[in-house]
Structures are given as structure tokens and as C-alpha cells.
Scaffold this motif. Structure first.
Motif, PDB file in Angstrom:
ATOM      1  N   GLN A  73      94.957  -5.735  96.276  1.00 49.11           N
ATOM      2  CA  GLN A  73      96.406  -5.736  96.143  1.00 49.11           C
ATOM      3  C   GLN A  73      96.919  -4.625  97.060  1.00 49.11           C
ATOM      4  N   ILE A  74      97.953  -4.917  97.844  1.00 49.25           N
ATOM      5  CA  ILE A  74      98.481  -3.926  98.777  1.00 49.25           C
ATOM      6  C   ILE A  74      99.868  -3.499  98.297  1.00 49.25           C
ATOM      7  N   VAL A  75      99.927  -2.289  97.791  1.00 51.62           N
ATOM      8  CA  VAL A  75     101.149  -1.788  97.174  1.00 51.62           C
ATOM      9  C   VAL A  75     101.769  -0.747  98.103  1.00 51.62           C
ATOM     10  N   PRO A  76     103.095  -0.868  98.384  1.00 54.36           N
ATOM     11  CA  PRO A  76     103.715   0.143  99.251  1.00 54.36           C
ATOM     12  C   PRO A  76     103.532   1.544  98.668  1.00 54.36           C
ATOM     13  N   GLY A  77     103.182   2.493  99.524  1.00 55.91           N
ATOM     14  CA  GLY A  77     102.984   3.859  99.059  1.00 55.91           C
ATOM     15  C   GLY A  77     101.557   4.171  98.693  1.00 55.91           C
ATOM     16  N   GLN A  78     100.718   3.123  98.655  1.00 53.87           N
ATOM     17  CA  GLN A  78      99.341   3.303  98.215  1.00 53.87           C
ATOM     18  C   GLN A  78      98.406   2.731  99.271  1.00 53.87           C
ATOM     19  N   VAL A  79      97.239   3.356  99.452  1.00 52.65           N
ATOM     20  CA  VAL A  79      96.254   2.868 100.415  1.00 52.65           C
ATOM     21  C   VAL A  79      95.118   2.214  99.646  1.00 52.65           C
ATOM     22  N   SER A  80      94.823   0.944  99.969  1.00 51.35           N
ATOM     23  CA  SER A  80      93.694   0.253  99.352  1.00 51.35           C
ATOM     24  C   SER A  80      92.519   0.287 100.314  1.00 51.35           C
ATOM     25  N   LYS A  81      91.331   0.571  99.769  1.00 53.06           N
ATOM     26  CA  LYS A  81      90.158   0.782 100.624  1.00 53.06           C
ATOM     27  C   LYS A  81      88.959   0.012 100.076  1.00 53.06           C
ATOM     28  N   LEU A  82      88.277  -0.730 100.948  1.00 57.02           N
ATOM     29  CA  LEU A  82      87.004  -1.364 100.586  1.00 57.02           C
ATOM     30  C   LEU A  82      86.140  -1.445 101.836  1.00 57.02           C
ATOM     31  N   THR A  83      84.823  -1.520 101.610  1.00 60.99           N
ATOM     32  CA  THR A  83      83.867  -1.546 102.723  1.00 60.99           C
ATOM     33  C   THR A  83      83.028  -2.808 102.653  1.00 60.99           C
ATOM     34  N   VAL A  84      82.764  -3.403 103.816  1.00 60.06           N
ATOM     35  CA  VAL A  84      81.884  -4.570 103.852  1.00 60.06           C
ATOM     36  C   VAL A  84      81.058  -4.513 105.135  1.00 60.06           C
ATOM     37  N   THR A  85      79.844  -5.070 105.074  1.00 56.25           N
ATOM     38  CA  THR A  85      78.973  -5.139 106.255  1.00 56.25           C
ATOM     39  C   THR A  85      78.871  -6.604 106.671  1.00 56.25           C
TER      40      THR A  85
END
Ligand code: CUA
Length: 162
Positions: free
Chosen positions: A121-133
Motif C-alpha cells: 500500500q502506498i500512502v502519502p507521507g510514508q515510504v513502503s519498502k520491500l526487497t526481491v531477487t
């Protein structure tokens, strides 16, 4: 009323208590197995940013791919806005481990990367982070999964692994 009477628990209620505890054990086991055996990650709010200035200051002022270790380790800064992702085309080499940092400068959006376990979920004011190979060459679309207005359905981009 004696102490004994006040401690009395109806047999039906006892069974519901047992069932509730059993469900908690099942859920805890499911979360543990998903996290450790299947590598599920929770898209944690990594950082806070000001959505009014995020497009002009900091890493999202120049969104895109950053190479940390050539051919191996990358960061992708992606800015979501109505109704596009910046950038909307990303190319990485096979074997690349990419950490996505996604934020929005206006309304709430979604970021789902097809054929991976990334769905944030991409919320204004917040940074969403995930990693994939990415172990295989191919093309993965990333699409907006949260309704964000008239052109929500055409809000997407493409990640190519080559
Ligand atoms: Cu952005 Cu839906």
C-alpha cells in the motif's frame, strides 16, 4: 453466592475459550511459517516524508534505479502519483537483488509487482519498502492496486529482467 459458584464456567463457554486459544495458536503458527519458511515480508513503513516536497527534494526528486553493487544489488526509488509511476520502466540484470522504496506525492496508491511477493500500500507521507531477487529473465508489470481516481486502471509500469 460462594466462590465455587462464581468460578463456574459454562461448558459451552469453555469450548469457545478452547477454540479461541486454538485459533490463536494456528494463526501464530501460520505467521511464523509464512515469515521464516516462505520468506513473506511485511511492507513496513520505512520512513516518513513530506508528500508536498517529496517530488522536489531527496531521492524521489530523481526517481529510478540506483546501483549499489554492479549486477547484484540495487535500490529502486519509485514515486506514485495520479496516475503514473515514475519511472514506469525499469531494467535490471538477472540475479539482481532490488529493494523498492515507494511513496506517493498525492493520494493513496498500490504497488503490486507481478510474479513476485511484492504488494504494498502506498500512502502519502510514508515510504513502503520491500526487497526481491530476480533469478530469471522476464518482464514483470507493476500495477496500482488501490483505487486512486479516474485513470486508476491504466496506472502501471514495467520491470524487465535481462
Ligand atoms: Cu494509483 Cu490506483
Amino acid at each position: 453466592m460462594t466462590d465455587k459458584q462464581s468460578m463456574h464456567i459454562d461448558p459451552y463457554e469453555k469450548n469457545w475459550i478452547r477454540l479461541s486459544i486454538g485459533l490463536l495458536v494456528v494463526f501464530a503458527t501460520a505467521v511464523t511459517v509464512a515469515g521464516f519458511a516462505f520468506g513473506f515480508q511485511v511492507p513496513t513503513p520505512e520512513d516518513r516524508v513530506d508528500p508536498r516536497t517529496v517530488a522536489t527534494e531527496g531521492p524521489w526528486a530523481d526517481p529510478g534505479l540506483r546501483e549499489l553493487v554492479p549486477g547484484k544489488k540495487y535500490e529502486a526509488y519509485i514515486l506514485a502519483q495520479t496516475w503514473a509511476f515514475l519511472p514506469n520502466e525499469i531494467t535490471v540484470p538477472v540475479g539482481a537483488e532490488v529493494t523498492f522504496y515507494v511513496t506517493s506525492k498525492d493520494v493513496q496508491h498500490g504497488f503490486k509487482l507481478q510474479d513476485t511477493n511484492i504488494n504494498m500500500q502506498i500512502v502519502p507521507g510514508q515510504v513502503s519498502k520491500l526487497t526481491v531477487t530476480f533469478d530469471e529473465p522476464g518482464v514483470h508489470n507493476f500495477i496500482c492496486t488501490e483505487y486512486c481516481g479516474a485513470a486508476h486502471a491504466i496506472m502501471f509500469g514495467t520491470l524487465t529482467v535481462e
